[in-house]
Design a protein around this motif. Structure first.
Motif, PDB file in Angstrom:
ATOM      1  N   VAL A 182       3.807  48.619  14.148  1.00 44.08           N
ATOM      2  CA  VAL A 182       2.417  49.078  14.074  1.00 44.08           C
ATOM      3  C   VAL A 182       1.463  47.889  14.151  1.00 44.08           C
ATOM      4  O   VAL A 182       0.454  47.916  14.870  1.00 44.08           O
ATOM      5  CB  VAL A 182       2.195  49.892  12.792  1.00 44.08           C
ATOM      6  N   ALA A 183       1.803  46.828  13.397  1.00 45.63           N
ATOM      7  CA  ALA A 183       0.934  45.647  13.415  1.00 45.63           C
ATOM      8  C   ALA A 183       0.929  44.992  14.791  1.00 45.63           C
ATOM      9  O   ALA A 183      -0.132  44.579  15.297  1.00 45.63           O
ATOM     10  CB  ALA A 183       1.396  44.653  12.345  1.00 45.63           C
ATOM     11  N   ASN A 184       2.102  44.905  15.424  1.00 45.01           N
ATOM     12  CA  ASN A 184       2.188  44.231  16.722  1.00 45.01           C
ATOM     13  C   ASN A 184       1.489  45.007  17.828  1.00 45.01           C
ATOM     14  O   ASN A 184       0.773  44.434  18.647  1.00 45.01           O
ATOM     15  CB  ASN A 184       3.658  44.006  17.090  1.00 45.01           C
ATOM     16  N   PHE A 211       8.174  44.287  20.610  1.00 45.29           N
ATOM     17  CA  PHE A 211       7.146  43.251  20.462  1.00 45.29           C
ATOM     18  C   PHE A 211       7.661  41.997  19.752  1.00 45.29           C
ATOM     19  O   PHE A 211       6.863  41.167  19.326  1.00 45.29           O
ATOM     20  CB  PHE A 211       5.914  43.788  19.711  1.00 45.29           C
ATOM     21  N   TYR A 212       8.990  41.874  19.615  1.00 45.28           N
ATOM     22  CA  TYR A 212       9.492  40.637  19.009  1.00 45.28           C
ATOM     23  C   TYR A 212       9.444  39.535  20.061  1.00 45.28           C
ATOM     24  O   TYR A 212       9.923  39.691  21.180  1.00 45.28           O
ATOM     25  CB  TYR A 212      10.924  40.807  18.504  1.00 45.28           C
ATOM     26  N   ARG A 213       8.839  38.419  19.693  1.00 48.64           N
ATOM     27  CA  ARG A 213       8.685  37.307  20.623  1.00 48.64           C
ATOM     28  C   ARG A 213       9.204  36.029  19.971  1.00 48.64           C
ATOM     29  O   ARG A 213       8.840  35.725  18.831  1.00 48.64           O
ATOM     30  CB  ARG A 213       7.220  37.123  21.025  1.00 48.64           C
ATOM     31  N   VAL A 214      10.023  35.301  20.721  1.00 43.55           N
ATOM     32  CA  VAL A 214      10.472  33.995  20.243  1.00 43.55           C
ATOM     33  C   VAL A 214       9.299  33.029  20.194  1.00 43.55           C
ATOM     34  O   VAL A 214       9.122  32.274  19.247  1.00 43.55           O
ATOM     35  CB  VAL A 214      11.600  33.450  21.158  1.00 43.55           C
ATOM     36  N   LEU A 235      17.647  50.705   5.647  1.00 43.77           N
ATOM     37  CA  LEU A 235      16.439  51.507   5.526  1.00 43.77           C
ATOM     38  C   LEU A 235      15.216  50.623   5.362  1.00 43.77           C
ATOM     39  O   LEU A 235      14.171  50.851   5.989  1.00 43.77           O
ATOM     40  CB  LEU A 235      16.568  52.470   4.340  1.00 43.77           C
ATOM     41  N   GLU A 236      15.329  49.591   4.519  1.00 43.83           N
ATOM     42  CA  GLU A 236      14.198  48.681   4.321  1.00 43.83           C
ATOM     43  C   GLU A 236      13.928  47.861   5.580  1.00 43.83           C
ATOM     44  O   GLU A 236      12.764  47.612   5.923  1.00 43.83           O
ATOM     45  CB  GLU A 236      14.471  47.767   3.131  1.00 43.83           C
ATOM     46  N   ALA A 272      10.533  47.835   7.602  1.00 48.85           N
ATOM     47  CA  ALA A 272       9.846  46.587   7.947  1.00 48.85           C
ATOM     48  C   ALA A 272       9.598  46.506   9.453  1.00 48.85           C
ATOM     49  O   ALA A 272       8.530  46.059   9.896  1.00 48.85           O
ATOM     50  CB  ALA A 272      10.677  45.391   7.481  1.00 48.85           C
ATOM     51  N   MET A 273      10.591  46.953  10.245  1.00 47.58           N
ATOM     52  CA  MET A 273      10.400  46.966  11.696  1.00 47.58           C
ATOM     53  C   MET A 273       9.277  47.927  12.089  1.00 47.58           C
ATOM     54  O   MET A 273       8.497  47.647  13.005  1.00 47.58           O
ATOM     55  CB  MET A 273      11.706  47.364  12.387  1.00 47.58           C
TER      56      MET A 273
END
Length: 460
Positions: free
Chosen positions: A211-213, A376-379, A200-201, A205-206
């Protein structure tokens, strides 16, 4: 009059009648002797039966009720019936207790019972795992002697249990979060409920990262557009600079449009509760289209090839699969340096249809692989923007494959390339004699003859 008084009166009356008969026949002395002997015998018989009853009551064993004649037979019968009824009630209570314990053990939450001295009375397996306890070893131990975390001790002694306590890194699992709620009951007893809220956490966090990304991804092209528009409006610029600014604004607009389209595609996939159809997918035509797109995106900078087993087919939604597999292929082209090789492969593995894309690109570190399908996850953020990616491609892949009950498996080594494998379930894997109905792969040459699933032919 109950049966005991009735039978006792019958025995005494019979004895008096018998003594009276002896008195009439032999006189008073024999009659009195007979009465005394009979009463003594009856007394000893009662004492014997009372001793047997005492032994039964002192160490009762179910099924070992003695038998006797007359009045004591009735007593033992009623005692046996009473014991049988009590045993049935005890078995029912034990069955209810067992079902209750099984229900608590099946719960995904931890349950721990404390007595009025905060000593452990019982806990289920989940509570053992959350707190690192052993139910047999730690029973009747004070909970604060075993769980010495200051926040838990303070929460227990403060006696304010309206809000749960969140404890992190509990038990053997690191990076975990456990919500602890204490519920008072009975005579100052407590029920401790625990819940693993790690997922859940992580989800929360995702969501915050998303939202931020997305705000950041949209803010960057908007900032570029605003800056250039203000420049064109307020400053005198040459026609060449104006054209260059317009081209850059157009590129940023196209980027924003791509992000919005991908977000809408994700929203559509998530909101569509209906499973995809089981239509036969023209996989060879699809691979040919993927080859054409890869070569167009590469513009001759890479060597693109395909290895296809013509007996492999699959069922599903063609447009969704085209989008998912296309994202894998375009990523391979974008992140492979010039001169590298991209290989698409369609084959059988343990009865499953498997589509894979292998490249000789930069590779991905192991710690990044589990998070590749996050939005939006980027290496490498700068490298991703340079290649024109929106950061949503693998998220779309994840949702499409999830709808088809397929699995994405990623293996990669930094500096040596990556392999993205899509393993389709058995119900969507289709074995055919040959895929003659589909168009051949571009650049594959003449049609190939059907082969066994474990020996695919190179199509390009």
């Amino acid at each position: 009059m109950n049966v005991i008084w009735a039978r006792s009166a019958a025995i005494l009356i019979s004895l008096l009648v018998l003594s009276a008969g002896v008195y009439l026949v032999a006189g008073p002395v024999p009659a009195l002797a007979l009465a005394c002997v009979s009463l003594l015998g009856l007394l000893f018989y009662y004492l014997y039966q009372i001793n047997r009853l005492w032994k039964v009551l002192d160490a009762p064993v179910y099924g070992e009720i003695p038998s006797a004649l007359g009045l004591w037979g009735e007593v033992y019968y009623r005692l046996h019936r009473l014991v049988k009824r009590w045993r049935t009630q005890v078995l029912q209570v034990e069955q209810q207790h067992t079902r209750f314990i099984q229900a608590i053990q099946a719960s995904p939450n931890g349950v721990l019972m404390l007595d009025d001295a905060d000593q452990i009375e019982w806990c289920n397996d989940v509570a053992e795992e959350h707190f690192g306890l052993n139910a047999r070893r730690d029973v009747r131990q004070r909970i604060t002697h075993l769980i010495r975390r200051p926040e838990f001790v303070h929460y227990l002694t403060r006696q304010q249990f309206d809000d749960p306590l969140v404890m992190r890194d509990m038990g053997e699992h690191k990076h975990s979060a456990i919500a602890v709620q204490i519920l008072p009951y009975g005579d100052n007893r407590k029920l401790v409920i625990t819940q693993d809220i790690t997922k859940l956490e992580n989800t929360e966090a995702m969501r915050r990262d998303f939202v931020a990304n997305v705000s950041h991804e949209l803010k960057t092209p908007l900032t570029v557009l605003t800056g250039f528009l203000e420049t064109v409006r307020d400053l005198p610029v040459s026609e060449e600079d104006r054209r260059r600014y317009i081209d850059m604004m157009l590129a940023q607009s196209v980027r924003m449009q791509s992000i919005v389209e991908d977000l809408l595609a994700l929203a559509k996939l998530e909101s569509d509760a209906q499973p995809p159809g089981h239509d036969v997918v023209p996989i060879r035509a699809m691979v040919a289209h993927l080859m054409h797109d890869a070569e167009a995106l590469s513009q001759g900078r890479h060597h693109v090839a395909a290895e296809i087993d013509p007996t492999v087919g699959m069922r599903g939604a063609e447009t969704e699969l085209m989008s998912a597999l296309g994202n894998l292929v375009s990523n391979a082209v974008r992140y492979t340096p010039e001169g590298g090789r991209i290989t698409m492969r369609l084959a059988w593995e343990d009865g499953h249809a498997v589509f894979s894309v292998a490249d000789t690109g930069l590779g991905i570190a192991a710690e990044h692989i589990p998070r590749l399908t996050e939005r939006f996850y980027r290496v490498d953020r700068s490298r991703s923007r340079d290649t024109g990616g929106t950061g949503l491609g693998l998220a779309i892949v994840k949702h499409v494959l999830s709808r088809h009950h397929a699995e994405l498996r990623v293996t990669s080594e930094e500096g040596r390339g990556s392999v993205f494998r899509v393993v389709f379930p058995l119900e969507r894997s289709l074995r055919s004699a040959a895929a003659s109905a589909d168009s051949p792969v571009a650049g594959a040459g003449p049609a190939v003859t059907p082969q066994a699933p474990d020996s695919p032919r190179r199509a390009a």
